[in-house]
Design a protein around this motif. Structure first.
Motif, short mmCIF file in Angstrom:
data_model
loop_
_atom_site.label_atom_id
_atom_site.label_comp_id
_atom_site.label_asym_id
_atom_site.label_seq_id
_atom_site.Cartn_x
_atom_site.Cartn_y
_atom_site.Cartn_z
N ASN A 80 0.83 -1.20 0.00
CA ASN A 80 0.00 0.00 0.00
C ASN A 80 0.87 1.25 0.00
OD1 ASN A 80 -2.18 1.79 0.27
ND2 ASN A 80 -2.12 1.66 2.50
N ILE A 81 0.64 2.15 -0.97
CA ILE A 81 1.41 3.40 -1.02
C ILE A 81 0.50 4.61 -0.80
CG2 ILE A 81 3.16 2.40 -2.53
CD1 ILE A 81 1.90 3.98 -4.87
N GLY A 82 -0.73 4.39 -0.36
CA GLY A 82 -1.66 5.50 -0.15
C GLY A 82 -2.19 5.52 1.28
N GLY A 83 -3.45 5.98 1.42
CA GLY A 83 -4.10 5.97 2.72
C GLY A 83 -4.38 4.55 3.18
N GLU A 84 -4.89 4.41 4.39
CA GLU A 84 -5.07 3.08 4.98
C GLU A 84 -5.94 2.19 4.10
OE1 GLU A 84 -5.35 2.22 9.47
OE2 GLU A 84 -7.44 2.12 8.76
N ALA A 85 -5.44 0.99 3.87
CA ALA A 85 -6.11 0.02 3.00
C ALA A 85 -6.70 -1.11 3.82
CB ALA A 85 -5.13 -0.54 1.98
N ILE A 86 -7.77 -1.70 3.29
CA ILE A 86 -8.38 -2.90 3.87
C ILE A 86 -8.39 -3.98 2.78
CG2 ILE A 86 -10.45 -3.94 4.84
CD1 ILE A 86 -11.18 -1.12 5.89
N ILE A 87 -7.83 -5.13 3.09
CA ILE A 87 -7.85 -6.25 2.16
C ILE A 87 -8.51 -7.43 2.87
CG2 ILE A 87 -6.53 -7.82 0.71
CD1 ILE A 87 -4.41 -5.71 0.42
N ASP A 88 -9.60 -7.91 2.31
CA ASP A 88 -10.30 -9.07 2.85
C ASP A 88 -9.92 -10.30 2.04
OD1 ASP A 88 -12.18 -7.98 4.98
OD2 ASP A 88 -12.71 -6.71 3.28
N VAL A 89 -9.48 -11.36 2.73
CA VAL A 89 -9.05 -12.59 2.09
C VAL A 89 -9.87 -13.74 2.65
CG1 VAL A 89 -7.12 -14.13 1.58
CG2 VAL A 89 -6.72 -11.66 1.81
N ASP A 90 -10.80 -14.23 1.87
CA ASP A 90 -11.67 -15.34 2.30
C ASP A 90 -12.28 -15.08 3.67
OD1 ASP A 90 -11.27 -16.68 -0.07
OD2 ASP A 90 -9.69 -17.98 0.71
N GLY A 91 -12.75 -13.85 3.86
CA GLY A 91 -13.45 -13.49 5.08
C GLY A 91 -12.59 -12.96 6.21
N ASP A 110 -11.55 -15.44 -2.46
CA ASP A 110 -12.33 -14.20 -2.35
C ASP A 110 -11.42 -13.10 -1.79
OD1 ASP A 110 -14.46 -12.44 -2.42
OD2 ASP A 110 -15.25 -13.07 -0.47
N VAL A 111 -10.90 -12.24 -2.66
CA VAL A 111 -9.98 -11.18 -2.27
C VAL A 111 -10.60 -9.84 -2.67
CG1 VAL A 111 -7.65 -10.23 -2.51
CG2 VAL A 111 -8.01 -12.71 -2.59
N LYS A 112 -10.78 -8.95 -1.68
CA LYS A 112 -11.41 -7.66 -1.92
C LYS A 112 -10.56 -6.53 -1.35
CE LYS A 112 -16.04 -9.73 -1.70
NZ LYS A 112 -17.30 -9.80 -0.93
N LEU A 113 -10.54 -5.41 -2.08
CA LEU A 113 -9.75 -4.24 -1.70
C LEU A 113 -10.67 -3.07 -1.43
CD1 LEU A 113 -7.11 -4.37 -4.62
CD2 LEU A 113 -7.16 -5.74 -2.54
N SER A 114 -10.41 -2.35 -0.33
CA SER A 114 -11.18 -1.15 -0.02
C SER A 114 -10.32 -0.17 0.76
CB SER A 114 -12.45 -1.50 0.76
OG SER A 114 -12.13 -2.18 1.97
#
Length: 276
Positions: A80-91, A110-114
């Protein structure tokens, strides 16, 4: 997903500037509420960027992968090179601060970025390599990396190298990843230059002001070329090419490698008098 086919040095030395940029430079990785990916046939590395602002972005297998999900036969490293990131990996949820890295092994479906804050969105850079085994998902900060101090102020290349995904750190099948930061006044990276014919490499240049540029040098030692690189642009470096650069002002870069060898000791240093 954009596809970039491999090239050979005999052809590449005839490329003009426009062709060099089309082949090796990735100019726009971070687009609002999108995941952008480039599939490089050099060691089948996928290079990508996610900029989640208002949306949660799902990592999905493009048709080119011919798999049911992205990590069916792959591993991936996010940084991550920006503001705080959230990565969800299989829940399971992982929160990444600036320069935090998350390795995710083969088989995660199931990988999600927010982003934690849309006003300060995350900028999540990632590289993905083929994998033959599954290693555990692991988050690591840049402070936990194996750190090397190299170069000198006298040669304008005093820099701190943080080795993150590698044999002595976060374990993977073949992906290697780290970040290089510079001391004030130093602008040269990876000089003297080197080759590692058993691994390709990708660079992401970042932390540059709008008018700054890095002159990234590539090509065979006796047939060098250059790319003029702006902030948050990436470069594909084939295994036959040197990869070095100098900036017009301060910058940092993330390096990632994939290929046959899984070691830093296979480098062939190029003497200065060999460069042309």
């Amino acid at each position: 997903m954009e596809i970039r086919h491999s090239t050979n040095p005999a052809d590449a030395k005839h490329y003009d500037t426009a062709r060099l940029r089309r082949q090796y430079l990735i100019e726009s990785l971070f687009q609002s509420d999108k995941i952008t990916m480039v599939y490089a046939h050099d060691d089948r590395l996928v290079i990508g960027g996610g900029l989640p602002v208002k949306e949660t972005l799902k990592l999905e297998a493009a048709d080119v992968l011919k798999t049911d999900y992205f990590l069916e036969r792959r591993e991936i490293g996010f940084i991550n090179i920006g503001g705080e990131a959230i990565i969800d990996v299989d829940g399971e949820r992982y929160t990444l601060g600036r320069l935090d890295t998350l390795y995710v092994g083969k088989g995660a479906q199931d990988v999600k970025l927010s982003s934690s804050n849309a006003e300060q969105p995350a900028k999540i850079y990632f590289t993905s390599a083929l994998a033959h085994a599954t290693y555990p998902t692991r988050k690591v900060s840049v402070q936990e990396a194996n750190t090397l101090e190299l170069g000198s102020l006298e040669s304008s290349n005093a820099r701190t190298i943080h080795q993150i995904i590698h044999a002595g750190g976060v374990q993977s099948c073949q992906l290697m990843l780290g970040v290089t930061l510079f001391k004030p006044g130093s602008v040269w990276n990876t000089m003297p230059a080197h080759l590692h014919d058993r691994r390709m490499e990708a660079y992401l240049y970042f932390d540059m002001n709008e008018s700054a540029r890095v002159f990234h040098f590539m090509g065979e030692p006796n047939e060098t070329r250059h790319l003029v690189v702006a902030n948050e642009q990436a470069v594909i470096s084939p295994s036959w090419s040197i990869h070095s650069g100098a900036g017009t002002s301060s910058y940092a870069f993330i390096w990632a490698m994939a290929g046959e060898n899984y070691t830093f000791k296979d480098m062939d240093v190029v003497a200065m008098d060999e460069l042309k």
